[in-house]
Enzyme design. Structure first.
Site, short mmCIF file in Angstrom:
data_model
loop_
_atom_site.label_atom_id
_atom_site.label_comp_id
_atom_site.label_asym_id
_atom_site.label_seq_id
_atom_site.Cartn_x
_atom_site.Cartn_y
_atom_site.Cartn_z
N TYR A 110 0.57 -1.09 -0.11
CA TYR A 110 -0.08 0.01 -0.07
C TYR A 110 0.97 1.10 0.00
CZ TYR A 110 0.86 0.98 4.98
OH TYR A 110 1.41 1.47 6.21
N LYS A 160 6.23 -1.72 2.01
CA LYS A 160 5.25 -1.17 2.64
C LYS A 160 4.03 -2.42 2.59
CE LYS A 160 3.10 3.38 3.41
NZ LYS A 160 3.17 3.29 4.80
N GLU A 177 11.83 2.99 14.66
CA GLU A 177 10.98 4.05 14.28
C GLU A 177 9.58 3.64 14.91
OE1 GLU A 177 9.40 3.08 10.15
OE2 GLU A 177 9.74 0.94 10.43
N LEU A 201 10.65 1.62 7.33
CA LEU A 201 10.26 2.08 6.17
C LEU A 201 10.96 3.40 5.68
CD1 LEU A 201 7.61 1.44 4.33
CD2 LEU A 201 6.75 3.76 5.26
N1 PDD Z 1 2.73 5.14 7.44
N2 PDD Z 1 7.55 4.03 9.05
C1 PDD Z 1 6.18 3.23 9.04
C2 PDD Z 1 6.33 1.98 9.67
C3 PDD Z 1 5.12 3.75 8.34
O1 PDD Z 1 3.81 2.95 8.52
C4 PDD Z 1 5.13 5.07 7.81
C5 PDD Z 1 3.83 5.72 6.94
C6 PDD Z 1 6.24 5.97 8.00
C7 PDD Z 1 6.48 7.10 7.36
O2 PDD Z 1 6.50 7.08 5.85
P1 PDD Z 1 5.96 8.44 5.17
O3 PDD Z 1 6.67 9.67 5.89
O4 PDD Z 1 6.57 8.22 3.66
O5 PDD Z 1 4.67 8.63 5.41
C8 PDD Z 1 7.27 5.35 8.73
C9 PDD Z 1 1.54 5.56 6.77
C10 PDD Z 1 1.00 6.92 6.63
C11 PDD Z 1 0.27 4.69 7.17
O6 PDD Z 1 0.52 3.62 7.63
O7 PDD Z 1 -0.86 5.16 7.31
#
Ligand code: PDD
Length: 286
Positions: free
Chosen positions: A32, A148, A180, A204
């Site tokens: 996703y 992801k 994280e 991620l």
């Molecule tokens: N989550 N780390 C994890 C485990 C994440 O699920 C996300 C993002 C990030 C941040 O990535 P970015 O800056 O590209 O959004 C880091 C999304 C928003 C979610 O699961 O809804």
């Protein structure tokens, strides 16, 4: 009711149905992406598309994701989000619908593509400036956190552990290293140096993380991408999360210990100001 996209059709959310044999439902077999949109414009779409393509390739789903840009823009428009100050579009691609086998369907079937758009609320400045608390949890995810994947059970359990602890978020710790957040990247500041876990298979590779590193560079804030052992994290001057919808969120307490002096520090304030300047300042294209 909101309008969603399902494998070629736009339809009311309540009418969108997937098969019980969808491999996303049976196995969590898909990836996703969540792309923010400011003022109706997708933010850093090229980077989000790149990550989605890498995820699809990593798990062997043959799907051309570039046309999803139009789908996302259409969803923003159809849901009246084209002027929203903060919105996001979620898209997931699963390996498709086929009788259950652990191995891939052979021949391959059409992937299932589901997308929806929604708005997100940015906290009022006085709430933001209070910061949030976090608790640490053992990282029980698989060893490809860089993909992801829609299979998010460990993230769900981590987020719920935070809720049950009365905290704002959870921090994954693997082999003593703070990596994280449950759905966001983690930064710490030590003596003015912005520090975050290096890109590896254990985190991620956040698009917001990259933006903040760029912003820090432009502000003359030194950046170090290196592992942060948990005992060191407890001694940080500042800690914060970054992510889509999270944006930039300061942490003032971890596992019941104060971060720094327990207030939101100057580095995260500067970075948040810079971040808001970018997302509100018309540089949202690309
Ligand atoms: N989550 N780390 C994890 C485990 C994440 O699920 C996300 C993002 C990030 C941040 O990535 P970015 O800056 O590209 O959004 C880091 C999304 C928003 C979610 O699961 O809804």
């Amino acid at each position: 009711m909101s309008v969603v996209y399902l494998s070629g059709d736009y339809l009311p959310a309540g009418d969108a149905k997937v098969s019980v044999n969808d491999r996303g439902f049976l196995f969590g077999d898909g990836v996703y992406e969540v792309t923010p949109a400011y003022g109706g414009r997708l933010f850093r779409w090229v980077q989000h598309l790149g990550r989605l393509r890498r995820g699809l390739a990593a798990i062997g789903i043959d799907f051309e994701a570039a046309p999803l840009k139009q789908v996302k823009e259409e969803l923003l428009a159809r849901n009246g989000l084209d002027g929203a100050s903060g919105a996001y579009v979620y898209v997931q691609v699963t390996r498709g619908t086929a009788p259950r086998t652990h191995w891939f369907p052979d021949p391959p079937v059409a992937p299932t593509v589901y997308a929806f758009a929604n708005r997100f609320a940015r906290p009022a400045m006085e709430d933001w400036a209070r910061g949030i608390s976090a608790v640490t949890v053992p990282d029980q995810r698989w060893a490809r956190a860089d993909i992801k994947a829609i299979a998010l059970l460990a993230n769900v359990l981590a987020a719920q552990a935070a809720v049950e602890a009365g905290a704002g978020n959870a921090i994954f710790v693997r082999d003593g290293i703070a990596l994280e957040g449950s759905h966001n990247n983690l930064f710490a500041v030590f003596d003015g140096v912005l520090t975050t876990a290096p890109k590896s298979n254990y985190i991620l590779h956040g698009i917001t993380r990259d933006l903040l590193i760029e912003l820090a560079g432009g502000m003359g804030i030194p950046v170090e991408e290196r592992t942060i052992p948990l005992p060191e994290l407890y001694l940080a001057d500042e800690v914060f999360f970054s992510g889509t919808t999270t944006e930039v969120r300061p942490v003032v307490e971890i596992d019941g210990r104060r971060v720094g002096d327990g207030t939101v520090g100057p580095v995260v304030r500067r970075l948040y100001e810079g971040f808001l300047g970018v997302v509100q300042g018309g540089q949202a294209a690309g």
